[in-house]
Structures are given as C-alpha cells and as structure tokens.
Design an enzyme around this catalytic site. Structure first.
Site, PDB file in Angstrom:
ATOM      1  N   LYS A  83       0.850  -1.196   0.000  1.00  0.00           N
ATOM      2  CA  LYS A  83       0.000   0.000   0.000  1.00  0.00           C
ATOM      3  C   LYS A  83       0.877   1.234   0.000  1.00  0.00           C
ATOM      4  CE  LYS A  83      -4.300   1.320   0.131  1.00  0.00           C
ATOM      5  NZ  LYS A  83      -5.385   0.685  -0.619  1.00  0.00           N
ATOM      6  N   GLY A 179     -23.766   3.861   3.120  1.00  0.00           N
ATOM      7  CA  GLY A 179     -22.791   4.500   2.235  1.00  0.00           C
ATOM      8  C   GLY A 179     -23.201   4.379   0.781  1.00  0.00           C
ATOM      9  N   GLY A 181     -21.425   5.798  -1.883  1.00  0.00           N
ATOM     10  CA  GLY A 181     -20.287   6.337  -2.627  1.00  0.00           C
ATOM     11  C   GLY A 181     -20.059   5.550  -3.910  1.00  0.00           C
ATOM     12  N   VAL A 183     -18.819   2.629  -4.558  1.00  0.00           N
ATOM     13  CA  VAL A 183     -19.275   1.235  -4.555  1.00  0.00           C
ATOM     14  C   VAL A 183     -20.739   1.142  -4.128  1.00  0.00           C
ATOM     15  CG1 VAL A 183     -18.879  -1.093  -3.671  1.00  0.00           C
ATOM     16  CG2 VAL A 183     -16.943   0.445  -3.986  1.00  0.00           C
TER      17      VAL A 183
HETATM   18  P1  NAI Z   1     -16.456   6.555  -1.260  1.00  0.00           P
HETATM   19  O1  NAI Z   1     -15.631   7.533  -0.502  1.00  0.00           O
HETATM   20  O2  NAI Z   1     -16.731   6.777  -2.703  1.00  0.00           O
HETATM   21  O3  NAI Z   1     -17.899   6.373  -0.543  1.00  0.00           O
HETATM   22  C1  NAI Z   1     -18.088   6.298   0.832  1.00  0.00           C
HETATM   23  C2  NAI Z   1     -19.498   6.827   1.110  1.00  0.00           C
HETATM   24  O4  NAI Z   1     -19.787   6.620   2.488  1.00  0.00           O
HETATM   25  C3  NAI Z   1     -19.643   8.326   0.839  1.00  0.00           C
HETATM   26  O5  NAI Z   1     -20.797   8.549   0.058  1.00  0.00           O
HETATM   27  C4  NAI Z   1     -19.791   8.910   2.225  1.00  0.00           C
HETATM   28  O6  NAI Z   1     -20.589  10.092   2.262  1.00  0.00           O
HETATM   29  C5  NAI Z   1     -20.457   7.751   2.947  1.00  0.00           C
HETATM   30  N1  NAI Z   1     -20.382   7.803   4.407  1.00  0.00           N
HETATM   31  C6  NAI Z   1     -19.452   8.403   5.187  1.00  0.00           C
HETATM   32  N2  NAI Z   1     -19.787   8.273   6.487  1.00  0.00           N
HETATM   33  C7  NAI Z   1     -20.955   7.572   6.521  1.00  0.00           C
HETATM   34  C8  NAI Z   1     -21.818   7.130   7.546  1.00  0.00           C
HETATM   35  N3  NAI Z   1     -21.559   7.380   8.824  1.00  0.00           N
HETATM   36  N4  NAI Z   1     -22.929   6.445   7.220  1.00  0.00           N
HETATM   37  C9  NAI Z   1     -23.243   6.192   5.929  1.00  0.00           C
HETATM   38  N5  NAI Z   1     -22.454   6.596   4.902  1.00  0.00           N
HETATM   39  C10 NAI Z   1     -21.328   7.259   5.196  1.00  0.00           C
HETATM   40  O7  NAI Z   1     -15.766   5.128  -1.015  1.00  0.00           O
HETATM   41  P2  NAI Z   1     -15.878   3.813  -1.901  1.00  0.00           P
HETATM   42  O8  NAI Z   1     -14.804   3.803  -2.906  1.00  0.00           O
HETATM   43  O9  NAI Z   1     -17.291   3.598  -2.308  1.00  0.00           O
HETATM   44  O10 NAI Z   1     -15.479   2.704  -0.813  1.00  0.00           O
HETATM   45  C11 NAI Z   1     -16.398   2.319   0.208  1.00  0.00           C
HETATM   46  C12 NAI Z   1     -15.749   1.199   1.020  1.00  0.00           C
HETATM   47  O11 NAI Z   1     -15.471   0.089   0.169  1.00  0.00           O
HETATM   48  C13 NAI Z   1     -14.409   1.598   1.664  1.00  0.00           C
HETATM   49  O12 NAI Z   1     -14.301   0.945   2.897  1.00  0.00           O
HETATM   50  C14 NAI Z   1     -13.388   1.051   0.679  1.00  0.00           C
HETATM   51  O13 NAI Z   1     -12.165   0.772   1.309  1.00  0.00           O
HETATM   52  C15 NAI Z   1     -14.080  -0.214   0.216  1.00  0.00           C
HETATM   53  N6  NAI Z   1     -13.673  -0.681  -1.106  1.00  0.00           N
HETATM   54  C16 NAI Z   1     -13.703   0.147  -2.191  1.00  0.00           C
HETATM   55  C17 NAI Z   1     -13.328  -0.314  -3.441  1.00  0.00           C
HETATM   56  C18 NAI Z   1     -13.363   0.562  -4.648  1.00  0.00           C
HETATM   57  O14 NAI Z   1     -13.066   0.069  -5.748  1.00  0.00           O
HETATM   58  N7  NAI Z   1     -13.749   1.836  -4.543  1.00  0.00           N
HETATM   59  C19 NAI Z   1     -12.886  -1.714  -3.639  1.00  0.00           C
HETATM   60  C20 NAI Z   1     -12.940  -2.521  -2.444  1.00  0.00           C
HETATM   61  C21 NAI Z   1     -13.316  -2.002  -1.230  1.00  0.00           C
END
Ligand code: NAI
Length: 354
Positions: A83, A179, A181, A183
């Site tokens: 990482k 969440g 975001g 994903v």
């Molecule tokens: P992102 O940053 O795009 O989305 C995260 C979302 O969670 C945001 O919309 C944010 O507003 C929301 N959030 C924050 N605090 C919150 C709460 N208390 N309650 C509900 N929602 C909340 O992140 P992404 O890329 O979608 O990743 C999400 C998770 O999946 C992370 O843990 C990441 O490590 C994991 N992940 C992501 C991958 C990827 O390709 N993006 C691949 C594998 C795992």
C-alpha cells in the site's frame, strides 16, 4: 507513535519493507509498505489524505498492505500485498511534480510494488503516473471493468449466495446499504435491479436524494441504519463500524459489504456468530476491485475477470459451508485458506521451487 514504533508495528505484522519518501523540490511525503511478496510482487492502491502525522500515515499503510496480502491470496492471485500513502490534501497539494516524484520512488522499488487508485488518487492521476512508470495501472478508458463496479458486482454475488444460504429468494429481501459512494451506489443499483428492497443511509444528502429518485429506496438517518429491520446489513462506507455499541443493535441475519475491515476488533466476528448473524469476510466479498488488476495488467481478458468476480459468490458459499461444519465463523476459514496458500508459497520459495 515515533518512526521506531511504526517499524515495530511493521515487524509485528510481518512486513518485508517499509519505505519513507521525502522529496524536497516537489514537497512529496509518502510511505510505501510492502507486506508480503511470497505469491508475487506487492499490489495495492495509493491513497492521498491529509494525515495528522507521519505515524498515522505509516499505520494506515501497514494495516492496509497486510489486508491486501490476504485479499490477493484468498482470491487466488499471484500477487502480494502492499500500500502507498501520500501525505497531503489531494485538492490542494497534488501536482505534476509531486506525482513525478512518486513515480520515481516507485521505480526505485524495481517492481516490488505495483499500484493504482485509492482514496484521493483518481483515474486521471493514475493515468499520469502510468506514463511515468510501468509500476502503475488503471482501468483503460471505455473499459467495462471499472474497479468500483467490479467491487459492487462481487458484493452483489456475495449477497446472492448469502440469500441462498439463508434459504431466501433474492427478490424481495431487505438490505440496508450504509454508504452511497463509488461502490455503495453501484451496489444499490444492482440490488434494486434484482428486486431487493433497500434502506439506505449517507451523510451526503445529495447522494441520498439521487438514490431515492433513481431507485425508489427508503432513506434513513446514518445514525439509525444499524437499527433497520432487514435480512442483510451491507457496510459500504468506512471501516470499524461494527463495535460494542452498534453490533447489539443489528436486526439482520447477515453482514455482507464492500467496506474494508468493518469490524471494530477481530473478536466482533465471534460476537456476530454468537448472535446468529452470518459475517461474510470483507476481504473476500470486496475482492472484485482488486481482480480488475488482472485485466489492467493483461493477465486475463474482460470475460475472464467478470467470471472471477462472479466466482466470489461460490467461494463464499463454500467457505460458509466449511464454517458451518466446523462450527467456526466464516472469517476463520477464510483466514486459514489465505494463510495456507501463503505458507505453501513461502515453502516453495525457500526450497527454490518456481
Ligand atoms: P467513497 O468515498 O466513494 O464512498 C463512501 C461513502 O460513504 C460516501 O458517500 C460517504 O458520504 C459515505 N459515508 C461516510 N460516512 C458515513 C456514515 N456514517 N454512514 C453512511 N455513509 C457514510 O468510497 P468507496 O470507494 O465507495 O469505498 C467504500 C468502502 O469500500 C471503503 O471501505 C473502501 O475501502 C471499500 N472498497 C472500495 C473499493 C473501490 O473500488 N472503490 C474496492 C474494495 C473495497
């Protein structure tokens, strides 16, 4: 924590190498953690965040790189875990000079670490890096294989398997998505298309409004998502969300999501099992994002990657079956499988067998 204790943590987690990078002219400050290369070169995204301290950045890199080792091992990939983290505000501090200095740092590792996007480092940054060093890859423009979408597909297939294990049809089950975001929204779309009933939460009202308008989902307050009466709770935001406070509130039969390390502590896997809640191991469920690398590096074609990601569901079914027979949490079986593969690779290396 001083640098000495970051090194102690590296030793405790079994890291091969921990590299601190400081580049005066560009202002780059970064940490690269190489956890294990028994199965192949270390792979893992690079994230850029305004860390409070160098130690905080090092701890993030150390923990996340170890998780990558396990994820790649269980997914059957010939890659190790690593990482990269860059200290700074991506909106303010990211510059061409900084990315160039980071690319040079990657070159100095001579291929021991291969990286791509993570929080704060977007596709266009990875595209810049990829022109400067061969140790960075990213989804090709126009590719069907977007990392976040593959991650969402792996979660969907895991939920499909879990529904079958609970002897429920996928259509009509209730899932709480924490969440929306990269994903989470893609997952919500895929689940809605299967007729799943969704309760969603995100502190960003724009994201919630969009999901409600597009998918007809039921919104709830982020603080109340743990109380939702559903069959499956799906964490897709930050890690460490299931702890002594939230876990007793869950009213679901399974936890299946993309979030990395959603358990506050390892013991929470046993506590979920004791409450009769099936916990699908995070690093198996969310391996779809990492599997996209097989296509980016030309190892497997598009169809091959999609088949591997869909295969996450059947591997989960198999692991839960073993766990039920042995009376242990599925996470224990997943950890053992990953460890066995790593041990076998280390043994082959020691004996000089290719
Ligand atoms: P992102 O940053 O795009 O989305 C995260 C979302 O969670 C945001 O919309 C944010 O507003 C929301 N959030 C924050 N605090 C919150 C709460 N208390 N309650 C509900 N929602 C909340 O992140 P992404 O890329 O979608 O990743 C999400 C998770 O999946 C992370 O843990 C990441 O490590 C994991 N992940 C992501 C991958 C990827 O390709 N993006 C691949 C594998 C795992």
């Amino acid at each position: 924590m001083s640098q000495r204790s970051a090194l102690d943590l590296a030793a405790a987690l079994g890291h091969e190498e921990l590299v601190f990078v400081q580049d005066g002219s560009s202002g780059l400050r970064a940490v690269i953690a190489i956890h294990d290369t028994s199965l192949g070169p270390a792979v893992g995204g690079t994230r850029m965040r305004p860390y409070a301290s160098l130690d905080e950045a090092a701890v993030d890199a150390l923990r996340l790189s170890r998780a990558m080792t396990w994820k790649a091992a269980l997914a059957g990939m010939n890659w190790g875990g690593g990482k990269g983290v860059i200290l700074g505000n991506p909106a303010r501090d990211k510059s061409r000079a900084l990315l160039t200095a980071y690319a040079r740092a990657l070159d100095r590792l001579g291929g021991r670490f291969h990286t791509g996007c993570d929080m704060g480092i977007e596709g266009r940054d990875a595209a810049v890096l990829a022109r400067l060093t061969k140790h960075v890859s990213h989804a090709r423009p126009g590719s069907r294989l977007e990392t976040a979408d593959l991650a969402a597909l792996g979660v969907l297939e895991s939920i499909r398997s879990v529904a079958a294990l609970l002897e429920l049809p996928l259509e009509g089950i209730r899932v709480a998505v924490q969440g929306l975001g990269q994903v989470g929204l893609r997952l919500a779309r895929r689940l809605a298309a299967e007729g799943v009933r969704l309760t969603v939460a995100d502190p960003d009202p724009g994201r919630v409004e969009r999901a409600v308008a597009e998918l007809g989902v039921t919104p709830t307050d982020p603080a109340a998502i743990y109380d939702a009466e559903v069959e499956i709770f799906s964490p897709n935001a930050m890690g460490g969300v299931l702890d002594d406070e939230t876990l007793p509130r869950l009213r679901c039969r399974a936890v299946v999501g993309a979030a990395n390390e959603p358990l506050g502590e390892e013991r929470h896997a046993e506590e979920l099992a004791a409450r009769g809640i099936l916990y699908a191991p995070d690093y198996l469920v969310n391996a779809g994002g990492l599997l996209s690398l097989l296509h980016e590096t030309g190892e497997v074609d598009e169809e091959g990657v999609l088949a591997r990601v869909r295969g996450i569901g059947s591997l989960l079914t198999e692991i839960v079956g073993v766990a039920r027979t042995e009376g242990v949490p599925p996470l224990a079986v997943a950890d053992r499988r990953a460890r066995e593969r790593l041990d076998a690779a280390r043994e082959r290396k020691t004996r000089g067998i290719p």
